[in-house]
Enzyme design. Structure first.
Site, PDB file in Angstrom:
ATOM      1  N   LEU A  80      67.465  18.591  41.747  1.00 23.02           N
ATOM      2  CA  LEU A  80      68.238  17.626  40.976  1.00 23.02           C
ATOM      3  C   LEU A  80      68.799  16.514  41.854  1.00 23.02           C
ATOM      4  O   LEU A  80      68.882  15.362  41.434  1.00 23.02           O
ATOM      5  CB  LEU A  80      69.382  18.342  40.241  1.00 23.02           C
ATOM      6  CG  LEU A  80      68.963  19.262  39.091  1.00 23.02           C
ATOM      7  CD1 LEU A  80      70.155  20.084  38.615  1.00 23.02           C
ATOM      8  CD2 LEU A  80      68.373  18.459  37.931  1.00 23.02           C
ATOM      9  N   GLU A  81      69.185  16.849  43.068  1.00 19.32           N
ATOM     10  CA  GLU A  81      69.845  15.861  43.925  1.00 19.32           C
ATOM     11  C   GLU A  81      68.867  14.892  44.583  1.00 19.32           C
ATOM     12  O   GLU A  81      69.198  13.711  44.745  1.00 19.32           O
ATOM     13  CB  GLU A  81      70.681  16.564  44.996  1.00 19.32           C
ATOM     14  CG  GLU A  81      71.874  17.336  44.466  1.00 19.32           C
ATOM     15  CD  GLU A  81      72.959  16.451  43.885  1.00 19.32           C
ATOM     16  OE1 GLU A  81      72.877  15.212  44.019  1.00 19.32           O
ATOM     17  OE2 GLU A  81      73.889  16.996  43.272  1.00 19.32           O
ATOM     18  N   SER A  82      67.699  15.380  45.008  1.00 18.18           N
ATOM     19  CA  SER A  82      66.794  14.477  45.742  1.00 18.18           C
ATOM     20  C   SER A  82      65.326  14.797  45.540  1.00 18.18           C
ATOM     21  O   SER A  82      64.502  14.386  46.355  1.00 18.18           O
ATOM     22  CB  SER A  82      67.114  14.515  47.246  1.00 18.18           C
ATOM     23  OG  SER A  82      66.716  15.754  47.811  1.00 18.18           O
TER      24      SER A  82
ATOM     25  N   ARG B 263      77.240  12.352  40.465  1.00 15.66           N
ATOM     26  CA  ARG B 263      78.233  13.099  41.240  1.00 15.66           C
ATOM     27  C   ARG B 263      79.394  12.209  41.625  1.00 15.66           C
ATOM     28  O   ARG B 263      80.539  12.643  41.658  1.00 15.66           O
ATOM     29  CB  ARG B 263      77.595  13.697  42.496  1.00 15.66           C
ATOM     30  CG  ARG B 263      76.599  14.804  42.195  1.00 15.66           C
ATOM     31  CD  ARG B 263      76.239  15.548  43.448  1.00 15.66           C
ATOM     32  NE  ARG B 263      77.385  16.309  43.918  1.00 15.66           N
ATOM     33  CZ  ARG B 263      77.609  16.576  45.188  1.00 15.66           C
ATOM     34  NH1 ARG B 263      76.809  16.127  46.118  1.00 15.66           N
ATOM     35  NH2 ARG B 263      78.650  17.283  45.546  1.00 15.66           N
TER      36      ARG B 263
END
Length: 269
Positions: A124-126, A5
């Site tokens: 997906l992020e964490s 990102r």
């Protein structure tokens, strides 16, 4: 995911970043003093400024990481999605859908964003809050990046937003920890997005994107809703909802991965 990102979505915030007067480059301590004055002019208390910026050090590792970024994906969609969405993560996401079903119903009713999209982003992020949310002091990162002249106005804006988060009491100083661009929490919000889209959905009086699942998911839904995401409409490539997800991440491959993951979560579920 926060590292990707960083490479692809920071440009989304440039247009919304106000102009600041602190001059980049030169002596770092002088820059911090000037930035502290800017923060005070913006309504940040001296106590907050002293806590956040008193003795803050430049982080050359952050600068080195930033200079290694290329801003593009080098894998095809098929190669990338194979590394990000496997059976274990799909099963983990389905478990989250079951565990938080009433919460998702409330969020869908208010923001009109389907639960599978939120769980896909969260995973997906964490890895649903169990994975890496970053280990770097946010104020050190943002002071370093603000001092660097390549995107000083962008990061001065992010630094001011981080000071607002601290002053509002959303997170204590010792929990202002994040990634290489100052992203915070389970879905990796930049501080400006934390301020703009953060929601106190659990009603405890603060927006906690590190620990409160309700705040994390509602804030993510609020970001997408505010940028035009519509419940019940397609979200694949070429759709209006796919474009609405651009505020989350500019990269087509990443948005296709969100959509693919979301579909897998509800397939035969």
């Amino acid at each position: 995911m926060h590292r990707l990102r960083l490479a692809v979505c920071l440009s989304a915030f440039i247009a919304a970043t106000p102009a600041f007067a602190a001059r980049c480059g030169g002596d770092f301590n002088t820059f911090v003093q000037n930035m502290s004055a800017e923060a005070a002019n913006a309504g940040i208390s001296q106590a907050t400024i002293a806590q956040a910026l008193g003795g803050v050090q430049q982080d050359f590792g952050v600068l080195a990481f930033d200079r290694r970024q290329r801003g593009t994906f080098t894998k095809t969609f098929e190669q990338y999605v194979a590394t990000r969405v496997g059976p274990g993560r799909i099963n983990g996401g389905r478990a989250m859908l079951r565990r938080y079903a009433p919460l998702f119903s409330s969020i869908e009713a208010k923001y009109g964003v389907p639960r599978q999209i939120l769980v896909a982003i969260w995973g997906l992020e964490s890895d649903f809050g169990k994975g890496d949310m970053g280990k770097l002091p946010v104020f050190r990162v943002l002071a370093t990046m603000s001092h660097d002249c390549r995107r000083t106005e962008l990061f001065q804006g992010e630094l001011l937003a981080a000071l607002q988060i601290l002053q509002r009491g959303d997170l204590p100083y010792h929990e202002m920890i994040g990634a290489y661009a100052g992203e915070i929490g389970q879905t990796q919000f930049l501080p400006s997005s934390y301020i703009k889209y953060g929601v106190d959905f659990d009603g405890d009086g603060r927006v906690d994107l590190r620990h409160s699942v309700a705040d994390v998911l509602a804030s993510t839904a609020n970001l997408l809703h505010t940028n035009g995401f519509k419940m019940g409409a397609p979200y694949g490539e070429g759709s209006a909802n796919f474009e609405a997800m651009r505020e989350w991440n500019h990269a087509v491959i990443y948005r296709k991965t969100i959509a693919y993951f979301a579909d897998q979560l509800v397939a035969r579920f």
